[in-house]
Write an enzyme that holds these catalytic residues in place. Structure first.
Site, PDB file in Angstrom:
ATOM      1  N   PHE A  73       1.022  -0.773   0.209  1.00  0.00           N
ATOM      2  CA  PHE A  73       0.253   0.341   0.181  1.00  0.00           C
ATOM      3  C   PHE A  73       1.226   1.324  -0.125  1.00  0.00           C
ATOM      4  CE2 PHE A  73       0.915   0.094   4.329  1.00  0.00           C
ATOM      5  CZ  PHE A  73       0.351   1.634   5.060  1.00  0.00           C
ATOM      6  N   LYS A  74       2.219   1.567   0.418  1.00  0.00           N
ATOM      7  CA  LYS A  74       2.720   2.666   0.342  1.00  0.00           C
ATOM      8  C   LYS A  74       3.244   3.308  -0.602  1.00  0.00           C
ATOM      9  CE  LYS A  74       3.349   0.878   5.328  1.00  0.00           C
ATOM     10  NZ  LYS A  74       4.780   0.926   5.497  1.00  0.00           N
ATOM     11  N   ASP A  75       3.216   2.149  -2.103  1.00  0.00           N
ATOM     12  CA  ASP A  75       3.156   3.364  -3.383  1.00  0.00           C
ATOM     13  C   ASP A  75       2.199   3.321  -3.977  1.00  0.00           C
ATOM     14  OD1 ASP A  75       5.358   1.060  -3.819  1.00  0.00           O
ATOM     15  OD2 ASP A  75       3.759  -0.671  -4.313  1.00  0.00           O
TER      16      ASP A  75
ATOM     17  N   THR B 137       7.906   0.240   3.466  1.00  0.00           N
ATOM     18  CA  THR B 137       7.789   1.527   2.955  1.00  0.00           C
ATOM     19  C   THR B 137       9.411   1.761   2.122  1.00  0.00           C
ATOM     20  OG1 THR B 137       7.051   2.613   5.192  1.00  0.00           O
ATOM     21  CG2 THR B 137       8.385   4.014   4.054  1.00  0.00           C
TER      22      THR B 137
END
Length: 463
Positions: A110-112, A143
């Site tokens: 999800f950090k993308d 991250t």
């Protein structure tokens, strides 16, 4: 739009300065001076937008005229062109649960969603100013690789990522250390994520060093990350509600550093009809205990679990929430964190604890419960959860109208998945062949001086 510190020690600054500053120079976190409000009519109109169009609308009030609208549109389009799914963050049904898949970016996490945007935003702002940026960040898993992929090869940027040696998954480690671009520097520290994060914060709080070496942040202390992550709450709500402002929806969020769930809190404060935000933690449950008791207290140790990105004791973004909980009283925030520094705990009064429980639910999951949730979901639907997502699904049991955030592709955690269901998830193209790649990494003691010395060696004496 202006930004100020949670600790009240800086003059208000604009969006671009807030992005480049990262951590406020008084040690606090940057927050908007006011939170823009979304009207029911806007919610209806936004419901038909694709992810990129929606991102443009959600972000614009926080940026104002500092970036021309067409430039912002271009930054957003370029950032999400790297995603493998046309919806960017699709919503799927699996095992009776709504799952928001946030893992279709280049590092399958999800950090993308935030860091592809932040990398392009940094590049845009540096080109405009002619400046240089040396990013320093700590990662508990995802991250680091997302940040590296966001800025690899970009001019005017060097990136230094610290990870706790032996405490990230093999694939997570290889995603970082196999990036050999000249501007990428990986550091394995002999300690925990909290050790690494503490080092990074100390570097940013050393103002002469920060200024001399042009340090910038990509951790969720950077406001642009919170802003970008708030978009998918609007997107998921629109896909479920069809744009009906009366339709309320809850979200269950696997939580370590509190950034992802704070992005949901921001969306709720903006006016998105969110019923509940569920803080889902593993055995490192400081946030769950805070929601239940009103006491934020460091435990005896950081435990290694099957969901390593959540193996955190000190959640950076908790300070942003505390600022709003304390009605923007910076003096109270400073006092609370002074108490935290001296005693390892802080406590809110009964009235504010009631507000915490109005804002959040919370639940934790053991490794055994995490494995059982992966097994249960797979046996009922054939859908494979990563262990972090499984924690969130476990925490949402019994709830109605809830979306569970899937924070990483299950192939990134092959050992946990194999232990749960006896097989591994098929690897997306971005992970295939990863374990065979050449790597580069420096191992250091978990001390500020060791990391400072490494930065000086890499960058020279004052750049």
């Amino acid at each position: 739009m202006y930004y100020q510190s949670t600790r009240g020690g800086i003059d208000p600054i604009g969006f671009a300065d807030a992005v480049m500053m990262g951590l406020a120079t008084d040690g606090g976190l940057l927050v908007p001076a006011e939170i823009p409000q979304v009207t029911p009519d806007q919610l209806r109109r936004w419901a038909g937008l694709n992810f990129q169009e929606l991102a443009l609308e959600v972000m614009t009030p926080f940026i104002g005229d500092e970036i021309p609208r067409e430039d912002l549109r271009s930054l957003i389009d370029r950032s999400y062109a790297t995603f493998s799914h046309p919806e960017v963050t699709p919503l799927v049904e699996a095992g009776g649960n709504r799952i928001l898949e946030l893992f279709h970016g280049p590092t399958a996490a999800f950090k993308d969603v935030a860091l592809q945007f932040l990398g392009n935003l940094f590049e845009y702002l540096l080109a405009r100013s002619g400046g240089q940026l040396n990013i320093v960040g700590a990662t508990s898993g995802d991250t680091g690789s997302a940040a590296i992929y966001g800025v690899r090869g970009k001019e005017r940027i060097q990136i230094f990522i610290l990870h706790p040696k032996g405490r990230v998954s093999p694939i997570q480690e290889r995603q970082m250390t196999s990036v050999l671009d000249a501007n990428v520097h990986n550091i394995a520290v002999r300690g925990t994520f909290d050790d690494a994060q503490s080092i990074v914060k100390s570097l940013f709080n050393d103002l002469p060093f920060k200024s001399a070496y042009h340090l910038g942040a990509v951790n969720s202390i950077n406001w642009a990350r919170i802003l970008a992550q708030s978009v998918y709450y609007f997107y998921a709500w629109a896909r479920v509600s069809g744009g009906d402002p009366e339709r309320r929806l809850s979200f269950s969020v696997p939580t370590g550093n509190f950034g992802d769930v704070f992005a949901g809190y921001l969306a709720k404060r903006m006016g998105l009809p969110i019923e509940r935000l569920v803080v889902a933690t593993n055995r490192n449950d400081i946030l769950t205990r805070f929601v239940h008791t009103g006491v934020y207290a460091v435990g005896d140790a950081v435990y290694q679990t099957l969901s390593p990105a959540m193996d955190i004791q000190i959640a950076s973004n908790f300070e942003r929430y505390l600022y709003f909980l304390l009605d923007g009283d910076s003096a109270q925030v400073r006092a609370a964190f002074e108490s935290m520094r001296e005693t390892g705990r802080l406590e809110v009064d009964a009235a504010r604890h009631d507000q915490v429980q109005a804002d959040f639910d919370a639940a934790s999951a053991s490794d055994e419960e995490t494995l059982e949730q992966i097994r249960s979901t797979y046996s009922g639907s054939g859908y494979i959860l990563c262990p972090h997502t499984a924690v969130g699904v476990h925490a949402a049991r019994g709830m109605r109208d809830v979306v569970c955030l899937a924070t990483a592709h299950p192939a990134k955690f092959a050992e946990a998945v194999r232990e749960a269901i006896g097989l591994e998830a098929a690897q997306p193209p971005s992970l295939q062949g990863l374990m065979d790649k050449e790597t580069r990494c420096t191992e250091l003691d978990a001390t500020q001086e060791a990391v400072k010395g490494h930065l000086r060696d890499a960058l020279g004496e004052g750049v």
